[in-house]
Design a protein around this motif. Structure first.
Motif, PDB file in Angstrom:
ATOM      1  N   TYR A 186     -20.711  26.162  -3.143  1.00  0.00           N
ATOM      2  CA  TYR A 186     -20.804  27.536  -2.646  1.00  0.00           C
ATOM      3  C   TYR A 186     -19.419  28.176  -2.746  1.00  0.00           C
ATOM      4  O   TYR A 186     -18.756  28.409  -1.748  1.00  0.00           O
TER       5      TYR A 186
ATOM      6  N   LYS B 284     -18.413  31.169  -0.679  1.00  0.00           N
ATOM      7  CA  LYS B 284     -18.479  31.042   0.773  1.00  0.00           C
ATOM      8  C   LYS B 284     -17.290  30.227   1.280  1.00  0.00           C
ATOM      9  O   LYS B 284     -16.451  29.781   0.499  1.00  0.00           O
ATOM     10  N   TYR B 285     -17.227  30.017   2.591  1.00  0.00           N
ATOM     11  CA  TYR B 285     -16.161  29.195   3.169  1.00  0.00           C
ATOM     12  C   TYR B 285     -16.349  27.744   2.722  1.00  0.00           C
ATOM     13  O   TYR B 285     -17.467  27.291   2.480  1.00  0.00           O
TER      14      TYR B 285
ATOM     15  N   LYS C 208     -16.292  25.143   4.348  1.00  0.00           N
ATOM     16  CA  LYS C 208     -17.121  24.362   5.270  1.00  0.00           C
ATOM     17  C   LYS C 208     -18.570  24.310   4.799  1.00  0.00           C
ATOM     18  O   LYS C 208     -19.241  23.275   4.961  1.00  0.00           O
ATOM     19  N   ARG C 209     -19.047  25.390   4.181  1.00  0.00           N
ATOM     20  CA  ARG C 209     -20.454  25.447   3.754  1.00  0.00           C
ATOM     21  C   ARG C 209     -20.746  24.365   2.716  1.00  0.00           C
ATOM     22  O   ARG C 209     -21.789  23.689   2.789  1.00  0.00           O
TER      23      ARG C 209
ATOM     24  N   GLU D  23     -20.388  20.694   4.241  1.00  0.00           N
ATOM     25  CA  GLU D  23     -21.495  20.306   5.121  1.00  0.00           C
ATOM     26  C   GLU D  23     -22.556  19.516   4.369  1.00  0.00           C
ATOM     27  O   GLU D  23     -23.240  18.668   4.959  1.00  0.00           O
ATOM     28  N   THR D  24     -22.696  19.783   3.068  1.00  0.00           N
ATOM     29  CA  THR D  24     -23.746  19.118   2.298  1.00  0.00           C
ATOM     30  C   THR D  24     -23.422  17.654   2.018  1.00  0.00           C
ATOM     31  O   THR D  24     -24.258  16.932   1.466  1.00  0.00           O
TER      32      THR D  24
ATOM     33  N   THR E 195     -12.648  28.338   7.422  1.00  0.00           N
ATOM     34  CA  THR E 195     -12.959  29.589   6.731  1.00  0.00           C
ATOM     35  C   THR E 195     -12.188  29.751   5.420  1.00  0.00           C
ATOM     36  O   THR E 195     -12.253  30.801   4.778  1.00  0.00           O
TER      37      THR E 195
END
Length: 336
Positions: free
Chosen positions: A254, A257-258, A260-261, A264-265, A287
């Motif tokens: 991603y 996006k940040y 972290k997104r 997370e996966t 972020t």
């Protein structure tokens, strides 16, 4: 080495050979021939001093670059070609240059599946921390295999296998201009990607020259980067290739996006708290966007993720899109 007392027997030009053998570029193989002599010379010059080197050319096609390499004072030349239509043409070149003492070996095969370990003969192996060996890989790569091939070779570099069993073997390769820009993209560059990190953490990567697309036959719609790779003595990320590749790939899932997104996966729902913990341990703002992360920050992330993989059995095998019902359960019960 060539014998200066002997003259090269008359051989047709590349254009004449293409006409005689009725050869044309095949779109399904993403072929774009480089026949312009000035452009070929600049590409070969990007490789640096090849005197006394064993050179492997990938995808010689009709042999435009091949001839220029054979005219250089190299030790030997090996070529790997998938398209069997070019075999007679390459044998013609080999026979002509063998007459004046040049050593050229032809291999018919798909470079993505080809074992290059034995491509070079009588090459002195060097310690990884010494200067690069007298070995060089050169190629005007078809666009459709260029990225998969460099990813394959980066893995071999990290494991010091194949041509890198001889030491820090250098490469001079062509890519679409945009792909070359990604390879050297720095922090905050919009082109920075997974490929940037994978290349830069293992190699000194440089875009040495841009070849206008119009000089190729047929002419692609894009210009072409000539990129050189010299493997580093020490990788900039200290973890094994499979760990680095997975963390980097997920981070850039991603890219808008940040970070972290994407990170997370890496974790199943039952271990989702580990993402925030990992970022905290790595001292990285959640972020931050993927293209803002430095290689040092990726090094920290990879080290922490590796430690989690040791602590939680099956974590590395977890894939967030995998619907296997036991994957989460296996990890959540780890540590027994």
């Amino acid at each position: 080495m060539s014998n200066p007392a002997l003259r090269l027997p008359p051989i047709p030009t590349i254009q004449e050979l293409i006409r005689v053998y009725k050869l044309g570029a095949r779109k399904r193989l993403s072929q774009n021939f480089l026949l312009n002599q000035a452009a070929i010379q600049k590409l070969v010059n990007c490789a640096g001093d090849l005197k006394g080197c064993s050179v492997c050319e990938v995808g010689p096609g009709p042999g435009g670059i091949t001839r220029k390499l054979l005219q250089a004072d190299i030790k030997e030349l090996s070529v790997i070609e998938k398209d069997d239509r070019f075999m007679p043409l390459l044998r013609t070149l080999s026979a002509a240059y063998t007459y004046i003492g040049k050593n050229m070996r032809i291999f018919h095969g798909d470079v993505l599946k080809f074992n290059m370990t034995d491509t070079f003969t009588n090459v002195e192996k060097r310690d990884w921390h010494d200067e690069p060996p007298d070995v060089h890989i050169i190629g005007n790569l078809p666009f459709n295999i260029s990225t998969p091939l460099i990813i394959l070779w980066l893995r071999q570099i990290s494991q010091r296998q194949g041509p890198w069993s001889y030491g820090r073997t250098r490469l001079t390769l062509t890519f679409q201009k945009e792909v070359g820009e990604r390879m050297v993209a720095d922090i905050m560059d919009k082109q920075r990607s997974r490929l940037s990190i994978m290349c830069q953490h293992l190699c000194d990567v440089k875009v040495k020259h841009i070849i206008p697309g119009k000089v190729f036959v047929p002419a692609p719609k894009v210009d072409v980067s000539v990129v050189t790779f010299t493997p580093l003595r020490m990788p900039r990320i200290t973890q094994p290739y499979h760990i680095v590749e997975k963390v980097v790939r997920h981070t850039f899932h991603y890219r808008q996006k940040y970070c972290k997104r994407g990170l997370e996966t890496l974790f199943p729902p039952d271990l989702s708290h580990l993402c925030g913990e990992m970022l905290d341990k790595a001292d990285i703002d959640p972020t931050t966007r993927p293209q803002q992360l430095s290689i040092d920050e990726f090094d920290r992330l990879c080290s922490i993720y590796s430690s989690y993989c040791e602590e939680y059995r099956g974590l590395f095998e977890y894939y967030y899109r995998d619907q296997h019902p036991n994957s989460v359960e296996l990890i959540a019960t780890a540590g027994d």
